[in-house]
Design a protein around this motif. Structure first.
Motif, PDB file in Angstrom:
ATOM      1  N   ASN A 112      -1.186   5.030  -2.086  1.00 47.90           N
ATOM      2  CA  ASN A 112      -0.305   5.961  -1.368  1.00 47.90           C
ATOM      3  C   ASN A 112      -0.409   7.337  -2.007  1.00 47.90           C
ATOM      4  OD1 ASN A 112       1.750   7.566  -0.399  1.00 47.90           O
ATOM      5  ND2 ASN A 112       3.294   5.930  -0.379  1.00 47.90           N
ATOM      6  N   LYS A 113      -1.155   8.229  -1.329  1.00 46.21           N
ATOM      7  CA  LYS A 113      -1.307   9.620  -1.814  1.00 46.21           C
ATOM      8  C   LYS A 113      -0.650  10.597  -0.834  1.00 46.21           C
ATOM      9  CE  LYS A 113      -4.260   8.161  -5.054  1.00 46.21           C
ATOM     10  NZ  LYS A 113      -3.783   7.917  -6.435  1.00 46.21           N
ATOM     11  N   ARG A 114       0.359  10.100  -0.107  1.00 49.11           N
ATOM     12  CA  ARG A 114       0.975  10.918   0.929  1.00 49.11           C
ATOM     13  C   ARG A 114       1.718  12.111   0.333  1.00 49.11           C
ATOM     14  NH1 ARG A 114       1.503   7.761   5.861  1.00 49.11           N
ATOM     15  NH2 ARG A 114       2.937   9.328   6.640  1.00 49.11           N
ATOM     16  N   LYS A 115       1.809  13.155   1.143  1.00 46.81           N
ATOM     17  CA  LYS A 115       2.506  14.367   0.709  1.00 46.81           C
ATOM     18  C   LYS A 115       3.850  14.531   1.426  1.00 46.81           C
ATOM     19  CE  LYS A 115      -1.005  16.299  -1.738  1.00 46.81           C
ATOM     20  NZ  LYS A 115      -1.492  14.939  -2.155  1.00 46.81           N
ATOM     21  N   ASP A 116       4.150  13.583   2.334  1.00 44.69           N
ATOM     22  CA  ASP A 116       5.424  13.707   3.077  1.00 44.69           C
ATOM     23  C   ASP A 116       6.488  12.863   2.375  1.00 44.69           C
ATOM     24  OD1 ASP A 116       4.475  11.392   5.788  1.00 44.69           O
ATOM     25  OD2 ASP A 116       4.843  11.074   3.648  1.00 44.69           O
ATOM     26  N   GLU A 117       7.612  12.591   3.060  1.00 44.76           N
ATOM     27  CA  GLU A 117       8.719  11.897   2.382  1.00 44.76           C
ATOM     28  C   GLU A 117       8.422  10.417   2.129  1.00 44.76           C
ATOM     29  OE1 GLU A 117       8.731  13.027   5.432  1.00 44.76           O
ATOM     30  OE2 GLU A 117      10.175  12.013   6.758  1.00 44.76           O
ATOM     31  N   TYR A 118       7.242   9.951   2.514  1.00 42.07           N
ATOM     32  CA  TYR A 118       6.872   8.545   2.237  1.00 42.07           C
ATOM     33  C   TYR A 118       5.923   8.425   1.056  1.00 42.07           C
ATOM     34  CZ  TYR A 118       9.100   7.253   6.638  1.00 42.07           C
ATOM     35  OH  TYR A 118      10.016   7.057   7.639  1.00 42.07           O
ATOM     36  N   GLY A 119       5.712   9.510   0.330  1.00 41.52           N
ATOM     37  CA  GLY A 119       4.810   9.429  -0.818  1.00 41.52           C
ATOM     38  C   GLY A 119       5.093  10.516  -1.839  1.00 41.52           C
ATOM     39  N   GLY A 120       4.462  10.377  -3.010  1.00 39.30           N
ATOM     40  CA  GLY A 120       4.528  11.440  -4.030  1.00 39.30           C
ATOM     41  C   GLY A 120       5.588  11.222  -5.092  1.00 39.30           C
ATOM     42  N   SER A 121       6.465  10.232  -4.907  1.00 40.70           N
ATOM     43  CA  SER A 121       7.473   9.935  -5.952  1.00 40.70           C
ATOM     44  C   SER A 121       7.900   8.479  -5.810  1.00 40.70           C
ATOM     45  CB  SER A 121       8.713  10.829  -5.758  1.00 40.70           C
ATOM     46  OG  SER A 121       9.379  10.437  -4.567  1.00 40.70           O
ATOM     47  N   ILE A 122       8.579   7.971  -6.834  1.00 34.31           N
ATOM     48  CA  ILE A 122       9.064   6.585  -6.802  1.00 34.31           C
ATOM     49  C   ILE A 122       9.982   6.396  -5.594  1.00 34.31           C
ATOM     50  CG2 ILE A 122      10.742   5.087  -7.959  1.00 34.31           C
ATOM     51  CD1 ILE A 122       9.292   5.645 -10.583  1.00 34.31           C
ATOM     52  N   GLU A 123      10.904   7.350  -5.411  1.00 34.86           N
ATOM     53  CA  GLU A 123      11.829   7.243  -4.267  1.00 34.86           C
ATOM     54  C   GLU A 123      11.067   7.259  -2.942  1.00 34.86           C
ATOM     55  OE1 GLU A 123      12.012   9.320  -6.738  1.00 34.86           O
ATOM     56  OE2 GLU A 123      13.961   9.046  -7.726  1.00 34.86           O
ATOM     57  N   ALA A 155       9.214   4.171  -1.941  1.00 38.09           N
ATOM     58  CA  ALA A 155      10.111   3.049  -1.615  1.00 38.09           C
ATOM     59  C   ALA A 155      10.715   3.196  -0.226  1.00 38.09           C
ATOM     60  CB  ALA A 155      11.239   2.992  -2.652  1.00 38.09           C
ATOM     61  N   ARG A 156      10.521   4.343   0.396  1.00 37.56           N
ATOM     62  CA  ARG A 156      11.220   4.644   1.651  1.00 37.56           C
ATOM     63  C   ARG A 156      10.864   3.670   2.767  1.00 37.56           C
ATOM     64  NH1 ARG A 156      13.975   8.943   1.975  1.00 37.56           N
ATOM     65  NH2 ARG A 156      12.682  10.041   0.438  1.00 37.56           N
ATOM     66  N   PHE A 157       9.569   3.402   2.941  1.00 40.77           N
ATOM     67  CA  PHE A 157       9.124   2.550   4.054  1.00 40.77           C
ATOM     68  C   PHE A 157       9.758   1.158   3.944  1.00 40.77           C
ATOM     69  CE2 PHE A 157       6.863   1.104   7.528  1.00 40.77           C
ATOM     70  CZ  PHE A 157       5.758   0.295   7.276  1.00 40.77           C
ATOM     71  N   ILE A 158       9.653   0.546   2.762  1.00 48.32           N
ATOM     72  CA  ILE A 158      10.190  -0.820   2.591  1.00 48.32           C
ATOM     73  C   ILE A 158      11.698  -0.832   2.788  1.00 48.32           C
ATOM     74  CG2 ILE A 158      10.220  -0.548   0.058  1.00 48.32           C
ATOM     75  CD1 ILE A 158       9.753  -3.885   1.676  1.00 48.32           C
ATOM     76  N   GLN A 181       0.825  -1.212   0.000  1.00 49.21           N
ATOM     77  CA  GLN A 181       0.000   0.000   0.000  1.00 49.21           C
ATOM     78  C   GLN A 181       0.859   1.262   0.000  1.00 49.21           C
ATOM     79  OE1 GLN A 181      -2.780  -0.646   3.340  1.00 49.21           O
ATOM     80  NE2 GLN A 181      -2.919  -2.770   2.618  1.00 49.21           N
ATOM     81  N   PHE A 182       2.091   1.146   0.526  1.00 49.81           N
ATOM     82  CA  PHE A 182       3.025   2.283   0.458  1.00 49.81           C
ATOM     83  C   PHE A 182       3.722   2.347  -0.900  1.00 49.81           C
ATOM     84  CE2 PHE A 182       3.700   4.687   4.405  1.00 49.81           C
ATOM     85  CZ  PHE A 182       2.841   4.014   5.262  1.00 49.81           C
ATOM     86  N   ILE A 183       3.984   1.184  -1.495  1.00 48.77           N
ATOM     87  CA  ILE A 183       4.721   1.131  -2.771  1.00 48.77           C
ATOM     88  C   ILE A 183       3.864   1.666  -3.918  1.00 48.77           C
ATOM     89  CG2 ILE A 183       5.637  -0.471  -4.533  1.00 48.77           C
ATOM     90  CD1 ILE A 183       6.556  -2.295  -2.226  1.00 48.77           C
ATOM     91  N   ASP A 184       2.555   1.403  -3.858  1.00 45.79           N
ATOM     92  CA  ASP A 184       1.685   1.618  -5.018  1.00 45.79           C
ATOM     93  C   ASP A 184       0.999   2.987  -4.965  1.00 45.79           C
ATOM     94  OD1 ASP A 184      -0.235  -0.758  -6.884  1.00 45.79           O
ATOM     95  OD2 ASP A 184      -0.339   1.433  -6.999  1.00 45.79           O
ATOM     96  N   PRO A 185       1.135   3.816  -5.999  1.00 50.04           N
ATOM     97  CA  PRO A 185       0.491   5.138  -6.004  1.00 50.04           C
ATOM     98  C   PRO A 185      -1.033   5.081  -5.950  1.00 50.04           C
ATOM     99  CG  PRO A 185       1.439   4.645  -8.168  1.00 50.04           C
ATOM    100  CD  PRO A 185       1.916   3.580  -7.232  1.00 50.04           C
ATOM    101  N   ILE A 186      -1.605   3.871  -6.247  1.00 47.83           N
ATOM    102  CA  ILE A 186      -3.068   3.775  -6.192  1.00 47.83           C
ATOM    103  C   ILE A 186      -3.572   3.923  -4.755  1.00 47.83           C
ATOM    104  CG2 ILE A 186      -3.267   1.262  -5.853  1.00 47.83           C
ATOM    105  CD1 ILE A 186      -5.454   1.262  -8.026  1.00 47.83           C
TER     106      ILE A 186
END
Ligand code: 4EG
Length: 397
Positions: free
Chosen positions: A207-218, A221-224, A200-205
């Motif tokens: 993960n709509k977060r606006k912090d460093e755990y969402g919004g880009s490929i990088e 991938a942060r959480f994992i 759920q964190f990896i997939d943009p469907i």
């Protein structure tokens, strides 16, 4: 009954039966039993079944040198949300796991628990009953309308994790991994597939977060990668495997339809290979094949035919376990294992064939499985499938 219109091919003379080292394990075949949820754990307490579980794992580990990955096991109560799936956070749970690990080792085989956190795939009312949150990467992006109404009815709306809660989950993964290793496991598999929390964190469907755990490929991938780094620090990279389903749609994940989703997996796997080249190579990467996008569909249904996991071999240079309807395709297995670092997981047919390793070696007929007994609290459909010789004496043909 045996599977009809299936022509087995004996694979004992292929690489599938050539030894391979995975972590500290000297496997004598490259057949892996993948994580298979069976919903036989005791409630309350998410305890592995005291009466049946050891027999189930014993029956499937009889061919010495075989690798078994356990059913998904919750890292904490907050990571759970299914009453009859097991955990690996408490001493009562580990008492049962210790006896299971011991039995598998007595058979000369190996066992790797799969560390599981459900996120938005959990039952919100079960979590509510236990005073727990209904977690995901983001608020309110429900897996489906049914889950959304359940969450609203029980007033446990889907909650996007705060950074403090993310850090707590990482601590829970470490606690669970330490429990498993100190109880005798040969390693742990980090579940990053099939639409559960990490997915759920990896997939943009989702993960709509606006912090460093969402919004880009990088960022996605942060959480994992934070979990991997802490797990590797704690138990050693050779004791850590990871499972992905790049093409999976189960749990309302993107699957291959999203043209940028493979870039996301290339990035994550590339970062794992970078770490490997600095001396922290994971024991393996485990992949669900595009042939199986949803485990509820029967063989042949729901395949994403435009995709392949082959691209991952050009990035990741370690062991690769591949899972997804291989039992009925021995001709594909024969091809894939020509690669020296490929192992093959057989899921549903390991449920119905305790002696699957022998059957694959000799090209024997396979017991059909009963899907309606996959996830029920019964010994039937769990430990009562016959070996080939037992089936013959039962008059099966
Ligand atoms: C344990 O990890 C999983 O991925 C479990 C499932 C999947 N996919 C699963 C599938 C059907 C019913 C319950 C769990």
């Amino acid at each position: 009954a045996f599977v009809e219109d299936f022509t087995p091919i004996p694979l004992e003379d292929t690489n599938l039966f050539k030894p391979i080292r995975v972590g500290d394990c000297m496997l004598r075949n490259r057949i892996v039993m993948p994580p298979l949820t069976r919903m036989r754990a005791h409630y309350p307490g998410n305890i592995p079944n005291r009466f049946w579980a050891r027999k189930y794992y014993d029956q499937r580990s009889k061919s010495p040198g075989t690798m078994i990955i356990t059913e998904g096991a919750f890292i904490s109560p907050q990571a759970g949300g299914y009453d009859n799936a097991p955990g690996v956070w408490s001493s009562e749970q580990m008492t049962e796991w210790k006896s299971i690990f011991k039995k598998v080792h007595e058979n000369g085989s190996y066992i790797w628990p799969q560390l599981w956190a459900l996120g938005r795939a959990a039952y919100p009312e079960v979590l509510k009953r236990d005073g727990l949150r209904f977690d995901s990467a983001s608020d309110g992006i429900y897996m489906d309308t049914e889950m959304e109404s359940k969450a609203k009815n029980c007033k446990n709306l889907q909650h996007g994790l705060t950074k403090v809660e993310i850090k707590q989950y990482i601590k829970d993964y470490i606690h669970a991994a330490k429990n498993c290793m100190s109880s005798g496991a040969d390693g742990i598999e980090l579940h990053a597939a099939n639409g559960y929390l990490i997915n759920q964190f990896i997939d943009p469907i989702s993960n709509k977060r606006k912090d460093e755990y969402g919004g880009s490929i990088e960022n996605r991938a942060r959480f994992i990668l934070e979990i991997v780094d802490d797990l590797v620090q704690e138990v050693g990279s050779e004791h850590v495997g990871i499972r992905f389903s790049p093409y999976g749609t189960f749990g309302t994940m993107s699957g291959g339809e999203n043209p940028t989703i493979m870039a996301q997996y290339c990035y994550i796997i590339g970062k794992l290979e970078e770490r490997a080249q600095k001396g922290k190579r994971l024991a393996y990467i485990h992949l669900v094949e595009p042939r199986v996008t949803n485990p509820f569909l029967t063989e042949g249904q729901g395949a994403y035919s435009e995709g392949s996991n082959d691209f991952i071999y050009s990035i990741w240079k370690g062991n690769i376990i591949r899972a997804g309807n291989f039992a009925l395709h021995p001709e594909i297995v024969e091809e894939l294992v020509k690669d020296e670092r490929t192992l093959i997981a057989y899921g549903r047919y390991f449920i119905s064939n305790p002696d699957l390793v022998t059957r694959v070696a000799k090209g024997l007929p396979l017991n059909r499985y009963e899907r309606d007994k996959f996830y029920v609290m019964s010994e039937e459909g769990y430990t009562d499938y016959p070996t080939y010789t037992e089936a013959l004496s039962l008059g099966w043909s």
